[in-house]
Motif scaffolding. Structure first.
Motif, PDB file in Angstrom:
ATOM      1  N   HIS A 109       0.828  -1.209   0.000  1.00  9.04           N
ATOM      2  CA  HIS A 109       0.000   0.000   0.000  1.00  9.04           C
ATOM      3  C   HIS A 109       0.862   1.259   0.000  1.00  9.04           C
ATOM      4  O   HIS A 109       0.582   2.212  -0.746  1.00  9.04           O
ATOM      5  CB  HIS A 109      -0.943   0.005   1.202  1.00  9.04           C
ATOM      6  N   LYS A 112       2.491   1.642  -3.530  1.00  2.00           N
ATOM      7  CA  LYS A 112       1.555   1.994  -4.597  1.00  2.00           C
ATOM      8  C   LYS A 112       1.056   3.432  -4.448  1.00  2.00           C
ATOM      9  O   LYS A 112       0.897   4.146  -5.449  1.00  2.00           O
ATOM     10  CB  LYS A 112       0.378   1.020  -4.617  1.00  2.00           C
ATOM     11  N   HIS A 113       0.791   3.868  -3.227  1.00  2.00           N
ATOM     12  CA  HIS A 113       0.399   5.263  -3.025  1.00  2.00           C
ATOM     13  C   HIS A 113       1.525   6.201  -3.472  1.00  2.00           C
ATOM     14  O   HIS A 113       1.278   7.211  -4.138  1.00  2.00           O
ATOM     15  CB  HIS A 113       0.062   5.519  -1.555  1.00  2.00           C
ATOM     16  N   LEU A 116       1.780   6.210  -7.364  1.00  2.00           N
ATOM     17  CA  LEU A 116       0.732   7.019  -7.983  1.00  2.00           C
ATOM     18  C   LEU A 116       1.042   8.505  -7.852  1.00  2.00           C
ATOM     19  O   LEU A 116       0.864   9.274  -8.806  1.00  2.00           O
ATOM     20  CB  LEU A 116      -0.622   6.703  -7.345  1.00  2.00           C
ATOM     21  N   ALA A 117       1.511   8.918  -6.689  1.00  2.00           N
ATOM     22  CA  ALA A 117       1.880  10.319  -6.492  1.00  2.00           C
ATOM     23  C   ALA A 117       3.049  10.696  -7.395  1.00  2.00           C
ATOM     24  O   ALA A 117       3.088  11.790  -7.964  1.00  2.00           O
ATOM     25  CB  ALA A 117       2.226  10.565  -5.028  1.00  2.00           C
ATOM     26  N   ARG A 167      -8.762  -1.206  -7.001  1.00  2.00           N
ATOM     27  CA  ARG A 167      -8.634   0.217  -6.697  1.00  2.00           C
ATOM     28  C   ARG A 167      -7.349   0.787  -7.306  1.00  2.00           C
ATOM     29  O   ARG A 167      -7.336   1.906  -7.836  1.00  2.00           O
ATOM     30  CB  ARG A 167      -8.631   0.446  -5.184  1.00  2.00           C
ATOM     31  N   TYR A 168      -6.267   0.021  -7.231  1.00  2.00           N
ATOM     32  CA  TYR A 168      -4.993   0.490  -7.763  1.00  2.00           C
ATOM     33  C   TYR A 168      -5.070   0.689  -9.275  1.00  2.00           C
ATOM     34  O   TYR A 168      -4.651   1.727  -9.802  1.00  2.00           O
ATOM     35  CB  TYR A 168      -3.896  -0.510  -7.410  1.00  2.00           C
ATOM     36  N   SER A 171      -7.063   3.717 -10.158  1.00  2.00           N
ATOM     37  CA  SER A 171      -6.290   4.932  -9.909  1.00  2.00           C
ATOM     38  C   SER A 171      -5.276   5.168 -11.020  1.00  2.00           C
ATOM     39  O   SER A 171      -5.050   6.308 -11.441  1.00  2.00           O
ATOM     40  CB  SER A 171      -5.568   4.823  -8.561  1.00  2.00           C
ATOM     41  N   THR A 205     -11.107   4.017  -6.273  1.00  2.00           N
ATOM     42  CA  THR A 205      -9.683   4.292  -6.404  1.00  2.00           C
ATOM     43  C   THR A 205      -8.995   4.264  -5.043  1.00  2.00           C
ATOM     44  O   THR A 205      -9.635   4.351  -4.000  1.00  2.00           O
ATOM     45  CB  THR A 205      -9.429   5.667  -7.039  1.00  2.00           C
ATOM     46  N   LEU A 206      -7.664   4.168  -5.095  1.00  2.00           N
ATOM     47  CA  LEU A 206      -6.874   4.371  -3.902  1.00  2.00           C
ATOM     48  C   LEU A 206      -6.837   5.860  -3.616  1.00  2.00           C
ATOM     49  O   LEU A 206      -6.786   6.671  -4.537  1.00  2.00           O
ATOM     50  CB  LEU A 206      -5.451   3.860  -4.095  1.00  2.00           C
ATOM     51  N   GLU A 207      -6.830   6.234  -2.353  1.00  2.00           N
ATOM     52  CA  GLU A 207      -6.725   7.638  -2.009  1.00  2.00           C
ATOM     53  C   GLU A 207      -5.254   8.025  -1.982  1.00  2.00           C
ATOM     54  O   GLU A 207      -4.452   7.400  -1.311  1.00  2.00           O
ATOM     55  CB  GLU A 207      -7.368   7.901  -0.640  1.00  2.00           C
ATOM     56  N   VAL A 208      -4.913   9.053  -2.733  1.00  2.00           N
ATOM     57  CA  VAL A 208      -3.524   9.488  -2.811  1.00  2.00           C
ATOM     58  C   VAL A 208      -3.423  10.909  -2.273  1.00  2.00           C
ATOM     59  O   VAL A 208      -4.157  11.798  -2.705  1.00  2.00           O
ATOM     60  CB  VAL A 208      -3.035   9.462  -4.283  1.00  2.00           C
TER      61      VAL A 208
END
Length: 210
Positions: A109, A112-113, A116-117, A167-168, A171, A205-208
């Motif tokens: 997690h 991946k966060h 994405l950022a 979710r990933y 995103s 989605t994942l929250e970023v």
């Protein structure tokens, strides 16, 4: 047309040797098939030779170790090495630091966060190779979902399970769409199929963090 030289052939051989003992998750399929698939998608999307070589080598640091970076840089140049580094969300050594399942899940997690950022400000080179990587992976998941012998059990191969994996990928679709990355339409279609086979009607989605 993308011109491919001896550099591309050498990169294929480099990837073959580096990943020789590795197979695709849950299969006996040599890992090189994924790398060749990503490079092919890069070329089909209009990528040049450097981008295609980065597609071949994008998982080298992540799966084989950080020691490959200076070798890739020396053999294939800074542009290729920079793309490979930017497409890496964690080296083999860093992943090995997490032994139990819960620690690996938390690490997944976090990585991946962060990835994405990172993509939000990535170069066009990185976005293209990354999108082709995710497209090839998404299509492989869909193929397994459509296989009666595998089905939704395919998500058991992934540390985040079904929910986190879906979710990933959603995103990723949103990130690539914002940047107008060429293969995003194909990726979105594959991700939609993933959701449908998983019985999902809403794409989350994942929250970023910004």
């Amino acid at each position: 047309m993308t011109a491919l030289t001896d550099r591309f052939a050498r990169a294929v051989d480099y990837a073959r040797v580096a990943h020789a003992a590795q197979v695709r998750k849950g299969t006996c399929v040599p890992y090189i098939t994924h790398l060749l698939g990503v490079a092919t998608l890069v070329i089909e999307a209009g990528g040049d030779e450097d981008q295609a070589i980065a597609g071949l080598l994008h998982d080298t640091l992540e799966d084989c170790g950080a020691a490959h970076e200076p070798i890739i840089r020396a053999q294939f140049g800074d542009r290729v090495a920079d793309i490979v580094v930017a497409c890496t969300d964690g080296t083999a050594e860093a992943k090995a630091d997490h032994e139990d399942a819960e620690a690996k899940r938390r690490d997944w997690h976090a990585r991946k966060h962060a990835y994405l950022a990172h993509l939000a400000g990535a170069s066009a080179d990185v976005l293209l190779v990354s999108a082709c990587d995710k497209l090839h992976n998404a299509r492989a998941i869909v193929q397994d979902l459509e296989d009666p012998g595998v089905g939704v059990a395919v998500f058991e191969r992934f540390k985040a399970g079904q929910d986190g994996t879906l979710r990933y990928y959603e995103s990723l679709c949103q990130t690539f769409s914002i940047h107008g990355v060429g293969p995003v339409g194909l990726l979105d279609a594959a991700v939609q199929r993933m959701h449908e086979h998983a019985g999902r009607t809403k794409r989350l989605t994942l929250e970023v963090a910004n």
